[in-house]
Scaffold this motif. Structure first.
Motif, PDB file in Angstrom:
ATOM      1  N   GLN A   1       0.817  -1.218   0.000  1.00 22.14           N
ATOM      2  CA  GLN A   1       0.000   0.000   0.000  1.00 22.14           C
ATOM      3  C   GLN A   1       0.848   1.264   0.000  1.00 22.14           C
ATOM      4  O   GLN A   1       0.397   2.318  -0.416  1.00 22.14           O
ATOM      5  CB  GLN A   1      -0.929   0.016   1.207  1.00 22.14           C
ATOM      6  N   HIS A   2       2.077   1.151   0.506  1.00 19.00           N
ATOM      7  CA  HIS A   2       2.988   2.293   0.573  1.00 19.00           C
ATOM      8  C   HIS A   2       4.315   1.885  -0.039  1.00 19.00           C
ATOM      9  O   HIS A   2       4.906   0.899   0.366  1.00 19.00           O
ATOM     10  CB  HIS A   2       3.193   2.736   2.027  1.00 19.00           C
ATOM     11  N   ILE A   3       4.763   2.681  -1.008  1.00 20.71           N
ATOM     12  CA  ILE A   3       6.017   2.400  -1.711  1.00 20.71           C
ATOM     13  C   ILE A   3       6.955   3.591  -1.544  1.00 20.71           C
ATOM     14  O   ILE A   3       6.525   4.745  -1.615  1.00 20.71           O
ATOM     15  CB  ILE A   3       5.769   2.160  -3.216  1.00 20.71           C
ATOM     16  N   MET A   4       8.222   3.292  -1.354  1.00 21.87           N
ATOM     17  CA  MET A   4       9.246   4.333  -1.310  1.00 21.87           C
ATOM     18  C   MET A   4      10.159   4.131  -2.515  1.00 21.87           C
ATOM     19  O   MET A   4      10.514   3.000  -2.842  1.00 21.87           O
ATOM     20  CB  MET A   4      10.079   4.225  -0.032  1.00 21.87           C
ATOM     21  N   ILE A   5      10.517   5.232  -3.159  1.00 19.77           N
ATOM     22  CA  ILE A   5      11.480   5.188  -4.254  1.00 19.77           C
ATOM     23  C   ILE A   5      12.729   5.919  -3.796  1.00 19.77           C
ATOM     24  O   ILE A   5      12.653   7.046  -3.299  1.00 19.77           O
ATOM     25  CB  ILE A   5      10.943   5.877  -5.525  1.00 19.77           C
ATOM     26  N   ILE A   6      13.872   5.287  -3.976  1.00 22.98           N
ATOM     27  CA  ILE A   6      15.150   5.935  -3.708  1.00 22.98           C
ATOM     28  C   ILE A   6      15.860   6.014  -5.048  1.00 22.98           C
ATOM     29  O   ILE A   6      16.234   4.989  -5.617  1.00 22.98           O
ATOM     30  CB  ILE A   6      15.992   5.158  -2.679  1.00 22.98           C
ATOM     31  N   GLY A   7      15.957   7.229  -5.581  1.00 24.59           N
ATOM     32  CA  GLY A   7      16.486   7.399  -6.925  1.00 24.59           C
ATOM     33  C   GLY A   7      17.329   8.643  -7.079  1.00 24.59           C
ATOM     34  O   GLY A   7      17.911   9.136  -6.113  1.00 24.59           O
ATOM     35  N   HIS A   8      17.350   9.149  -8.298  1.00 24.20           N
ATOM     36  CA  HIS A   8      18.280  10.216  -8.674  1.00 24.20           C
ATOM     37  C   HIS A   8      17.564  11.371  -9.369  1.00 24.20           C
ATOM     38  O   HIS A   8      16.545  11.177 -10.030  1.00 24.20           O
ATOM     39  CB  HIS A   8      19.337   9.672  -9.645  1.00 24.20           C
ATOM     40  N   ASN A   9      18.168  12.525  -9.254  1.00 21.32           N
ATOM     41  CA  ASN A   9      17.739  13.688 -10.036  1.00 21.32           C
ATOM     42  C   ASN A   9      18.424  13.652 -11.393  1.00 21.32           C
ATOM     43  O   ASN A   9      19.458  13.017 -11.526  1.00 21.32           O
ATOM     44  CB  ASN A   9      18.091  14.978  -9.300  1.00 21.32           C
ATOM     45  N   PRO A  10      17.845  14.284 -12.382  1.00 22.07           N
ATOM     46  CA  PRO A  10      16.674  15.161 -12.313  1.00 22.07           C
ATOM     47  C   PRO A  10      15.335  14.413 -12.355  1.00 22.07           C
ATOM     48  O   PRO A  10      14.287  14.993 -12.121  1.00 22.07           O
ATOM     49  CB  PRO A  10      16.818  16.054 -13.539  1.00 22.07           C
TER      50      PRO A  10
END
Length: 131
Positions: free
Chosen positions: A53-62
């Motif tokens: 139900q809850h997702i976290m994304i750890i990523g990059h800019n831009p």
């Protein structure tokens, strides 16, 4: 609010961030999230397991900044919209909520920005293990 699933770029820096969370949460390390565009990240989220139900994304800019801005339709705090429009620096955190039955339904301009914090505003806590 803890996520049930983390989607994390396989890059060294994002894996270090993941390790700092100190939580044991199912995680998918994905090469395709490394320097992904907002559209690519959205497509990846749309394929996520609907039991989370809850997702976290750890990523990059831009791409990360663009994704948050493009997903947001409104915000609880009008000042957050203005701050977010200016920048999404390293260690920024944005929490959006959506009214969805499945992740595949996620569309641009459909989220409510609940929280936007930059590094110096994040609470300093000791990592804890979550079973």
């Amino acid at each position: 609010m803890l996520p049930e699933l983390i989607l994390c770029s396989s890059a060294t820096r994002t894996r270090e961030t993941l390790a700092q969370l100190g939580a044991i949460i199912p995680t998918i390390l994905a090469d395709k999230l490394y320097l992904a565009s907002a559209g690519e990240m959205l497509a990846y989220v749309q394929q996520a397991d609907d039991t989370a139900q809850h997702i976290m994304i750890i990523g990059h800019n831009p791409g990360m900044h663009e994704l948050v801005v493009r997903l947001m339709d409104d915000a609880k705090d009008e000042q957050d919209i203005k701050r977010l429009a200016l920048k999404f620096p390293t260690c920024a955190y944005a929490r959006l909520s959506f009214t969805l039955d499945t992740w595949n339904e996620m569309r641009l301009n459909s989220g409510l920005l609940e929280t936007y914090l930059i590094g110096k505003e994040l609470p300093a806590t000791q990592p804890s293990k979550i079973a």
